[in-house]
Design a protein around this motif. Sequence first.
Motif, PDB file in Angstrom:
ATOM      1  N   VAL A  80       0.830  -1.215   0.000  1.00 14.93           N
ATOM      2  CA  VAL A  80       0.000   0.000   0.000  1.00 14.93           C
ATOM      3  C   VAL A  80       0.863   1.263   0.000  1.00 14.93           C
ATOM      4  O   VAL A  80       0.541   2.255  -0.664  1.00 14.93           O
ATOM      5  N   ALA A  81       1.966   1.232   0.731  1.00  7.56           N
ATOM      6  CA  ALA A  81       2.798   2.428   0.871  1.00  7.56           C
ATOM      7  C   ALA A  81       3.744   2.641  -0.308  1.00  7.56           C
ATOM      8  O   ALA A  81       4.031   3.793  -0.678  1.00  7.56           O
ATOM      9  N   ILE A  82       4.219   1.555  -0.908  1.00  6.97           N
ATOM     10  CA  ILE A  82       5.269   1.665  -1.920  1.00  6.97           C
ATOM     11  C   ILE A  82       4.753   1.590  -3.349  1.00  6.97           C
ATOM     12  O   ILE A  82       5.145   2.381  -4.215  1.00  6.97           O
ATOM     13  N   ALA A  83       3.861   0.638  -3.616  1.00  6.46           N
ATOM     14  CA  ALA A  83       3.453   0.364  -4.998  1.00  6.46           C
ATOM     15  C   ALA A  83       2.847   1.576  -5.717  1.00  6.46           C
ATOM     16  O   ALA A  83       3.282   1.908  -6.836  1.00  6.46           O
ATOM     17  N   PRO A  84       1.861   2.286  -5.147  1.00  5.97           N
ATOM     18  CA  PRO A  84       1.282   3.426  -5.887  1.00  5.97           C
ATOM     19  C   PRO A  84       2.299   4.532  -6.151  1.00  5.97           C
ATOM     20  O   PRO A  84       2.279   5.163  -7.213  1.00  5.97           O
ATOM     21  N   VAL A  85       3.194   4.754  -5.192  1.00  5.80           N
ATOM     22  CA  VAL A  85       4.192   5.811  -5.359  1.00  5.80           C
ATOM     23  C   VAL A  85       5.123   5.501  -6.519  1.00  5.80           C
ATOM     24  O   VAL A  85       5.403   6.356  -7.376  1.00  5.80           O
ATOM     25  N   ILE A  86       5.595   4.256  -6.590  1.00  6.12           N
ATOM     26  CA  ILE A  86       6.544   3.876  -7.640  1.00  6.12           C
ATOM     27  C   ILE A  86       5.855   3.806  -8.998  1.00  6.12           C
ATOM     28  O   ILE A  86       6.377   4.316 -10.005  1.00  6.12           O
ATOM     29  N   GLU A  87       4.680   3.193  -9.043  1.00  5.87           N
ATOM     30  CA  GLU A  87       4.011   3.022 -10.334  1.00  5.87           C
ATOM     31  C   GLU A  87       3.493   4.343 -10.876  1.00  5.87           C
ATOM     32  O   GLU A  87       3.703   4.657 -12.054  1.00  5.87           O
ATOM     33  N   ARG A  88       2.842   5.122 -10.039  1.00  4.28           N
ATOM     34  CA  ARG A  88       2.290   6.398 -10.499  1.00  4.28           C
ATOM     35  C   ARG A  88       3.346   7.486 -10.608  1.00  4.28           C
ATOM     36  O   ARG A  88       3.275   8.357 -11.476  1.00  4.28           O
ATOM     37  N   GLY A  89       4.321   7.455  -9.705  1.00  4.56           N
ATOM     38  CA  GLY A  89       5.301   8.538  -9.668  1.00  4.56           C
ATOM     39  C   GLY A  89       6.516   8.325 -10.545  1.00  4.56           C
ATOM     40  O   GLY A  89       7.256   9.274 -10.811  1.00  4.56           O
ATOM     41  N   LEU A  90       6.752   7.079 -11.007  1.00  6.46           N
ATOM     42  CA  LEU A  90       7.963   6.820 -11.786  1.00  6.46           C
ATOM     43  C   LEU A  90       7.693   6.001 -13.049  1.00  6.46           C
ATOM     44  O   LEU A  90       7.939   6.453 -14.166  1.00  6.46           O
ATOM     45  N   LEU A  91       7.187   4.789 -12.880  1.00  6.66           N
ATOM     46  CA  LEU A  91       7.121   3.858 -14.002  1.00  6.66           C
ATOM     47  C   LEU A  91       6.191   4.304 -15.113  1.00  6.66           C
ATOM     48  O   LEU A  91       6.444   4.025 -16.288  1.00  6.66           O
ATOM     49  N   ARG A  92       5.107   4.988 -14.780  1.00  8.16           N
ATOM     50  CA  ARG A  92       4.133   5.341 -15.810  1.00  8.16           C
ATOM     51  C   ARG A  92       4.712   6.264 -16.874  1.00  8.16           C
ATOM     52  O   ARG A  92       4.197   6.325 -17.986  1.00  8.16           O
ATOM     53  N   PHE A  93       5.790   6.979 -16.543  1.00  6.43           N
ATOM     54  CA  PHE A  93       6.411   7.877 -17.520  1.00  6.43           C
ATOM     55  C   PHE A  93       7.263   7.122 -18.539  1.00  6.43           C
ATOM     56  O   PHE A  93       7.751   7.723 -19.505  1.00  6.43           O
ATOM     57  N   PHE A  94       7.432   5.817 -18.323  1.00  4.98           N
ATOM     58  CA  PHE A  94       8.293   5.045 -19.215  1.00  4.98           C
ATOM     59  C   PHE A  94       7.545   3.932 -19.941  1.00  4.98           C
ATOM     60  O   PHE A  94       8.177   3.147 -20.644  1.00  4.98           O
ATOM     61  N   TYR A  95       6.228   3.865 -19.800  1.00  2.00           N
ATOM     62  CA  TYR A  95       5.470   2.835 -20.505  1.00  2.00           C
ATOM     63  C   TYR A  95       5.595   3.054 -22.011  1.00  2.00           C
ATOM     64  O   TYR A  95       5.489   4.183 -22.508  1.00  2.00           O
ATOM     65  N   GLY A  96       5.801   1.975 -22.726  1.00  2.00           N
ATOM     66  CA  GLY A  96       5.922   2.064 -24.173  1.00  2.00           C
ATOM     67  C   GLY A  96       7.296   2.459 -24.661  1.00  2.00           C
ATOM     68  O   GLY A  96       7.522   2.499 -25.872  1.00  2.00           O
ATOM     69  N   ARG A  97       8.210   2.742 -23.739  1.00  2.00           N
ATOM     70  CA  ARG A  97       9.566   3.091 -24.145  1.00  2.00           C
ATOM     71  C   ARG A  97      10.391   1.833 -24.369  1.00  2.00           C
ATOM     72  O   ARG A  97       9.934   0.718 -24.163  1.00  2.00           O
ATOM     73  N   ASP A  98      11.627   2.010 -24.784  1.00  2.00           N
ATOM     74  CA  ASP A  98      12.510   0.888 -25.072  1.00  2.00           C
ATOM     75  C   ASP A  98      12.705   0.013 -23.827  1.00  2.00           C
ATOM     76  O   ASP A  98      12.854   0.513 -22.710  1.00  2.00           O
ATOM     77  N   GLU A  99      12.724  -1.316 -24.038  1.00  5.86           N
ATOM     78  CA  GLU A  99      12.845  -2.250 -22.911  1.00  5.86           C
ATOM     79  C   GLU A  99      14.136  -2.045 -22.129  1.00  5.86           C
ATOM     80  O   GLU A  99      14.173  -2.204 -20.904  1.00  5.86           O
ATOM     81  N   VAL A 100      15.211  -1.711 -22.819  1.00  4.25           N
ATOM     82  CA  VAL A 100      16.500  -1.499 -22.154  1.00  4.25           C
ATOM     83  C   VAL A 100      16.407  -0.317 -21.187  1.00  4.25           C
ATOM     84  O   VAL A 100      16.946  -0.365 -20.073  1.00  4.25           O
ATOM     85  N   LEU A 101      15.703   0.724 -21.585  1.00  7.05           N
ATOM     86  CA  LEU A 101      15.528   1.891 -20.722  1.00  7.05           C
ATOM     87  C   LEU A 101      14.764   1.504 -19.459  1.00  7.05           C
ATOM     88  O   LEU A 101      15.127   1.923 -18.342  1.00  7.05           O
ATOM     89  N   LEU A 102      13.731   0.680 -19.598  1.00  6.88           N
ATOM     90  CA  LEU A 102      12.961   0.243 -18.438  1.00  6.88           C
ATOM     91  C   LEU A 102      13.807  -0.604 -17.494  1.00  6.88           C
ATOM     92  O   LEU A 102      13.684  -0.503 -16.269  1.00  6.88           O
ATOM     93  N   VAL A 103      14.663  -1.452 -18.053  1.00  8.61           N
ATOM     94  CA  VAL A 103      15.559  -2.247 -17.211  1.00  8.61           C
ATOM     95  C   VAL A 103      16.496  -1.331 -16.433  1.00  8.61           C
ATOM     96  O   VAL A 103      16.730  -1.528 -15.233  1.00  8.61           O
ATOM     97  N   LEU A 104      17.029  -0.304 -17.088  1.00  8.26           N
ATOM     98  CA  LEU A 104      17.931   0.626 -16.409  1.00  8.26           C
ATOM     99  C   LEU A 104      17.197   1.411 -15.318  1.00  8.26           C
ATOM    100  O   LEU A 104      17.751   1.656 -14.239  1.00  8.26           O
ATOM    101  N   VAL A 105      15.964   1.810 -15.601  1.00  8.35           N
ATOM    102  CA  VAL A 105      15.188   2.558 -14.608  1.00  8.35           C
ATOM    103  C   VAL A 105      14.921   1.703 -13.380  1.00  8.35           C
ATOM    104  O   VAL A 105      15.096   2.155 -12.234  1.00  8.35           O
ATOM    105  N   THR A 106      14.499   0.457 -13.585  1.00  4.53           N
ATOM    106  CA  THR A 106      14.216  -0.408 -12.437  1.00  4.53           C
ATOM    107  C   THR A 106      15.504  -0.808 -11.705  1.00  4.53           C
ATOM    108  O   THR A 106      15.471  -1.027 -10.490  1.00  4.53           O
TER     109      THR A 106
END
Length: 298
Positions: A80-106
């Motif tokens: 509850v504390a971590i998932a919404p912050v990470i998904e809404r605050g970070l990951l959503r800006f990289f959806y549809g981008r290159d897979e390598v970029l997503l690996v580097l972000v995570t």
Amino acid sequence: MDNLLTLLIDGLNYASWLFIVALGLTLVFGVLKILNIAHGSFYALGAYAAASFVGWAASMKFAPWLSLVAMLLAAVTVAVAIAPVIERGLLRFFYGRDEVLLVLVTYALFLVMEDLTKLIWGANPYFVSEPYGLFGSVDLGRMSYVGYDFALVGLAVVSGLATWWALNRTRQGKIVLAVIHSAEMASSMGINVSRVYTLAFGAGVFLAAVAGAFTAPMISVQPWVSVGVVVLSFAVVIIGGLGSIEGAAIGALLVGLARSVAVHVAPSSELFVIYAVMAIVLVFRPEGLFQRIQARKI
């Protein structure tokens, strides 16, 4: 005979918590199409949170069985504390981008969360001993086994069946499957894909945290405990096939039994055997044992 039984039980016990972690990883990949390197950090957060919650429950002199409730609440709190912050605050800006970029972000997220756990809990190990003795011992043949190990296997079975049922027998699960098949088509039909992403990522974080919380009594909770977990969970989902619940179960069993054989026969080859199994599967089935059929886009 006793040695064979010990080998099987050790393999099942190892596979059980690994399956729960891999289940969360494969669920996130199936929905969000993200290879989440930071997944092991959620396991570690679940273990640290469980240590804190169980320690608090013990200090309050609560009944020993409530330590199990404390571990479950720890996993819920992390999700509850971590998932919404990470998904809404970070990951959503990289959806549809290159897979390598997503690996580097995570991967960057993984490093940040490792330092965060050290800032909160320090570098000293934590031990969660209270829940481990709640289930007593189980005598099989001439050998005696810790009952908690069998309870963990039961938790893995319940987690897998509950996830399968939620995806295949509920309305929300059918919506998630629609997004897995085609997010664009689901969006055109009025499905709130953004909310599905948040819920799926939260479920993945929760499963990782549950695995960490309920394995905390069996390990020393310390910095970098997440490194081995994320590597092994990736091995499991690669063997089983990314996005497949059945594949995660079979992959975890193969890894658990292979490790158990190595530990009992040739301990120095423990890691080699796990990756050898993965390599053999990839040679004959590069897509994994249970890779879902993908619709071909024209």
